[in-house]
Design a protein around this motif. Structure first.
Motif, PDB file in Angstrom:
ATOM      1  N   SER A 190       1.310  -1.329  -0.270  1.00 37.90           N
ATOM      2  CA  SER A 190      -0.338  -0.334  -0.225  1.00 37.90           C
ATOM      3  C   SER A 190       1.095   1.489  -0.610  1.00 37.90           C
ATOM      4  O   SER A 190       0.418   2.510  -0.773  1.00 37.90           O
ATOM      5  N   GLY A 191       1.982   1.289   0.913  1.00 39.31           N
ATOM      6  CA  GLY A 191       2.437   2.078   0.874  1.00 39.31           C
ATOM      7  C   GLY A 191       3.731   2.988  -0.518  1.00 39.31           C
ATOM      8  O   GLY A 191       3.670   3.581  -1.125  1.00 39.31           O
ATOM      9  N   ALA A 192       4.011   1.262  -1.319  1.00 46.35           N
ATOM     10  CA  ALA A 192       4.398   1.927  -2.220  1.00 46.35           C
ATOM     11  C   ALA A 192       3.431   2.129  -3.826  1.00 46.35           C
ATOM     12  O   ALA A 192       4.100   3.584  -4.024  1.00 46.35           O
ATOM     13  N   ALA A 193       2.035   2.083  -2.915  1.00 45.17           N
ATOM     14  CA  ALA A 193       1.606   2.462  -4.381  1.00 45.17           C
ATOM     15  C   ALA A 193       0.821   4.216  -3.721  1.00 45.17           C
ATOM     16  O   ALA A 193       0.914   4.996  -4.986  1.00 45.17           O
ATOM     17  N   GLY A 194       1.501   4.483  -2.442  1.00 42.37           N
ATOM     18  CA  GLY A 194       1.162   5.713  -2.300  1.00 42.37           C
ATOM     19  C   GLY A 194       2.330   6.419  -2.617  1.00 42.37           C
ATOM     20  O   GLY A 194       2.156   7.842  -3.327  1.00 42.37           O
ATOM     21  N   ALA A 195       3.637   6.286  -2.575  1.00 42.50           N
ATOM     22  CA  ALA A 195       5.058   6.783  -3.034  1.00 42.50           C
ATOM     23  C   ALA A 195       4.439   6.672  -4.531  1.00 42.50           C
ATOM     24  O   ALA A 195       5.425   8.027  -5.325  1.00 42.50           O
ATOM     25  N   ALA A 196       4.223   5.710  -5.512  1.00 49.16           N
ATOM     26  CA  ALA A 196       3.634   5.673  -6.559  1.00 49.16           C
ATOM     27  C   ALA A 196       3.095   7.053  -7.379  1.00 49.16           C
ATOM     28  O   ALA A 196       3.003   7.810  -8.629  1.00 49.16           O
ATOM     29  N   TYR A 197       1.896   6.783  -6.423  1.00 51.78           N
ATOM     30  CA  TYR A 197       1.109   7.951  -6.581  1.00 51.78           C
ATOM     31  C   TYR A 197       2.127   9.673  -6.445  1.00 51.78           C
ATOM     32  O   TYR A 197       0.991  10.354  -7.632  1.00 51.78           O
ATOM     33  N   GLY A 198       2.372   9.726  -5.625  1.00 51.70           N
ATOM     34  CA  GLY A 198       2.967  10.718  -5.462  1.00 51.70           C
ATOM     35  C   GLY A 198       3.766  11.108  -6.460  1.00 51.70           C
ATOM     36  O   GLY A 198       3.800  12.226  -6.836  1.00 51.70           O
ATOM     37  N   LEU A 199       4.691  10.186  -7.183  1.00 54.98           N
ATOM     38  CA  LEU A 199       5.787  10.017  -8.176  1.00 54.98           C
ATOM     39  C   LEU A 199       4.681  10.361  -9.162  1.00 54.98           C
ATOM     40  O   LEU A 199       4.997  11.316 -10.290  1.00 54.98           O
ATOM     41  N   PHE A 200       4.190   9.521  -9.435  1.00 55.34           N
ATOM     42  CA  PHE A 200       3.451   9.874 -10.758  1.00 55.34           C
ATOM     43  C   PHE A 200       2.875  11.358 -11.028  1.00 55.34           C
ATOM     44  O   PHE A 200       2.690  11.681 -12.658  1.00 55.34           O
ATOM     45  N   PHE A 201       1.672  11.256 -10.486  1.00 56.14           N
ATOM     46  CA  PHE A 201       1.069  12.601 -10.299  1.00 56.14           C
ATOM     47  C   PHE A 201       0.922  13.854  -8.949  1.00 56.14           C
ATOM     48  O   PHE A 201       0.354  14.654  -9.915  1.00 56.14           O
ATOM     49  N   GLY A 202       2.605  14.077  -9.356  1.00 52.79           N
ATOM     50  CA  GLY A 202       3.297  15.255  -8.723  1.00 52.79           C
ATOM     51  C   GLY A 202       2.929  16.022  -7.603  1.00 52.79           C
ATOM     52  O   GLY A 202       2.152  17.149  -7.203  1.00 52.79           O
ATOM     53  N   TYR A 203       1.854  14.801  -6.483  1.00 49.93           N
ATOM     54  CA  TYR A 203       1.224  15.889  -5.834  1.00 49.93           C
ATOM     55  C   TYR A 203       1.202  14.905  -4.280  1.00 49.93           C
ATOM     56  O   TYR A 203       1.098  13.690  -4.062  1.00 49.93           O
ATOM     57  N   ALA A 204       1.688  15.854  -3.415  1.00 53.32           N
ATOM     58  CA  ALA A 204       0.535  14.471  -2.241  1.00 53.32           C
ATOM     59  C   ALA A 204       0.087  15.477  -1.506  1.00 53.32           C
ATOM     60  O   ALA A 204       0.494  16.195  -0.969  1.00 53.32           O
ATOM     61  N   GLY A 205      -1.037  15.430  -0.100  1.00 56.07           N
ATOM     62  CA  GLY A 205      -1.882  15.834   0.494  1.00 56.07           C
ATOM     63  C   GLY A 205      -2.230  15.004   1.993  1.00 56.07           C
ATOM     64  O   GLY A 205      -2.566  13.880   1.801  1.00 56.07           O
ATOM     65  N   ALA A 206      -2.785  15.868   2.613  1.00 52.12           N
ATOM     66  CA  ALA A 206      -3.617  15.140   3.913  1.00 52.12           C
ATOM     67  C   ALA A 206      -5.040  14.842   3.750  1.00 52.12           C
ATOM     68  O   ALA A 206      -5.063  13.422   4.086  1.00 52.12           O
ATOM     69  N   SER A 207      -5.770  14.691   2.685  1.00 53.63           N
ATOM     70  CA  SER A 207      -6.825  13.694   2.145  1.00 53.63           C
ATOM     71  C   SER A 207      -6.414  12.623   2.104  1.00 53.63           C
ATOM     72  O   SER A 207      -7.298  11.951   1.987  1.00 53.63           O
ATOM     73  N   PHE A 208      -5.277  11.937   1.677  1.00 53.48           N
ATOM     74  CA  PHE A 208      -4.678  11.068   1.726  1.00 53.48           C
ATOM     75  C   PHE A 208      -4.945  10.251   2.528  1.00 53.48           C
ATOM     76  O   PHE A 208      -5.137   8.628   2.397  1.00 53.48           O
ATOM     77  N   ALA A 209      -4.737  10.722   3.747  1.00 51.12           N
ATOM     78  CA  ALA A 209      -5.036  10.195   4.791  1.00 51.12           C
ATOM     79  C   ALA A 209      -5.921   9.878   5.510  1.00 51.12           C
ATOM     80  O   ALA A 209      -6.174   8.904   6.891  1.00 51.12           O
ATOM     81  N   GLU A 210      -7.232  10.519   4.373  1.00 62.44           N
ATOM     82  CA  GLU A 210      -8.591  10.650   5.520  1.00 62.44           C
ATOM     83  C   GLU A 210      -8.932   9.414   5.325  1.00 62.44           C
ATOM     84  O   GLU A 210      -9.118   8.043   5.069  1.00 62.44           O
ATOM     85  N   THR A 211      -9.851   9.247   6.603  1.00 61.64           N
ATOM     86  CA  THR A 211     -10.800   7.653   6.715  1.00 61.64           C
ATOM     87  C   THR A 211     -11.694   7.128   5.820  1.00 61.64           C
ATOM     88  O   THR A 211     -10.977   6.304   5.181  1.00 61.64           O
ATOM     89  N   HIS A 212     -11.562   8.448   4.281  1.00 62.10           N
ATOM     90  CA  HIS A 212     -12.442   7.549   3.642  1.00 62.10           C
ATOM     91  C   HIS A 212     -11.603   6.910   2.377  1.00 62.10           C
ATOM     92  O   HIS A 212     -11.683   5.846   1.436  1.00 62.10           O
TER      93      HIS A 212
END
Length: 313
Positions: A218-240
């Protein structure tokens, strides 16, 4: 023969996704790339929930750990994309080990609540550390920094193929895992943990391994998402974002290798198509999901396994 059919099925899926890179219009091209990364996240969740039977409501913390573990070193330390990707994956692995050691002291509903509380703590930490994480505003990774092994990941085609490579690695890794003895032990724990213990298996060690592996993927997917799409935000840590992978896995078929991808793809396009028809698109999507749950309770891949192919992993 059966093993050849299984490998052929999953190779066929990868081949179709590869071919789509050359024919999809720009909007769908970007959407499918995003779906593949999030399906990787769902596959990580499926290892814990679908195969081990542990219901987590806190997986967003692992996704966010990978994302911020990549974004923070790149933003504040000037680390390159390659080393930052490794720090993101490592951050999720360390966090999942710590959470697993504590949360696995509980079972059932208590495990679910503990993981939810840990995830909420992670989300609040991101907000409180806004000086570095920029809180709800998030961190934008400049296009010039999104270079990996000489490849420009801001280029749509390169990003798509990188997402496909990640998705394929996790897809075949999961297929290999569930066909090994350790994968069968995880299923035994899901079905009857007490009986697995009576057979001599160290269920705590196996469950801890499942938590760490699930959190790391799951962390690898998160790191890839940040790198591929150029953004890291707190909303990705919310309950939904902890509920989403559960929903995707249930829709596609818990305990199936291909299910998380089918569920993620179905959910994305269901919302996308209905949003173009009515402002009440979530209502339409909700009705469709209820009907699917009623008439295909084992999910899309689960129904395929139940009706036509009982050997589908």
């Amino acid at each position: 023969m059966r093993g050849g059919r299984l490998i052929g099925l999953h190779l066929g899926l990868v081949a179709v996704l590869f071919a789509l890179n050359f024919v999809l219009p720009a909007y769908s091209h970007g959407t499918v790339a995003r779906v593949m990364v999030l399906a990787t996240y769902a596959m990580g969740y499926n290892i814990l929930f679908g195969y081990t039977g542990l219901l987590s409501l806190g997986h967003a913390m692992f996704f966010a750990a990978g994302m911020y573990g990549l974004a923070m070193p790149m933003t504040h330390l000037g680390l390159g994309a390659g080393p930052a990707l490794l720090t993101g994956i490592g951050s999720a692995a360390v966090l999942s080990l710590g959470v697993g050691l504590l949360a696995l002291r509980t079972r059932g509903v208590a495990f679910m609540i503990v993981t939810l509380m840990f995830s909420q703590a992670a989300w609040l930490t991101i907000l409180l550390a806004g000086r570095w994480t920029r809180g709800d505003e998030g961190v934008v990774i400049p296009q010039a920094d999104r270079m990996l092994l000489g490849l420009d990941l801001s280029d749509p085609s390169t990003r798509y193929l990188a997402a496909l490579a990640l998705f394929s690695a996790v897809l075949f890794g999961t297929l290999w895992l569930v066909r090994q003895p350790i994968g069968r032990v995880l299923v035994a724990i899901r079905e009857n943990e007490d009986r697995a213990e009576l057979l001599g298996y160290d269920t705590f060690r196996h469950k801890l391994g499942a938590v760490v592996l699930s959190g790391t993927v799951s962390g690898a997917a998160g790191a890839a998402y940040g790198l591929f799409f150029g953004y890291a935000g707190a909303s990705f840590a919310e309950t939904h974002y902890s509920i989403f992978p559960l929903l995707w896995v249930l829709l596609g078929g818990a305990g199936t290798v291909i299910g998380p991808f089918l569920g993620t793809l179905f959910m994305f396009y269901l919302i996308d198509l209905t949003s173009g028809l009515t402002p009440a698109y979530m209502l339409v999507a909700g009705v469709a999901l209820v009907l699917l749950t009623l008439f295909a309770p084992q999910g899309l891949a689960g129904e395929i396994r139940r009706r036509w192919w009982r050997g589908l992993p």
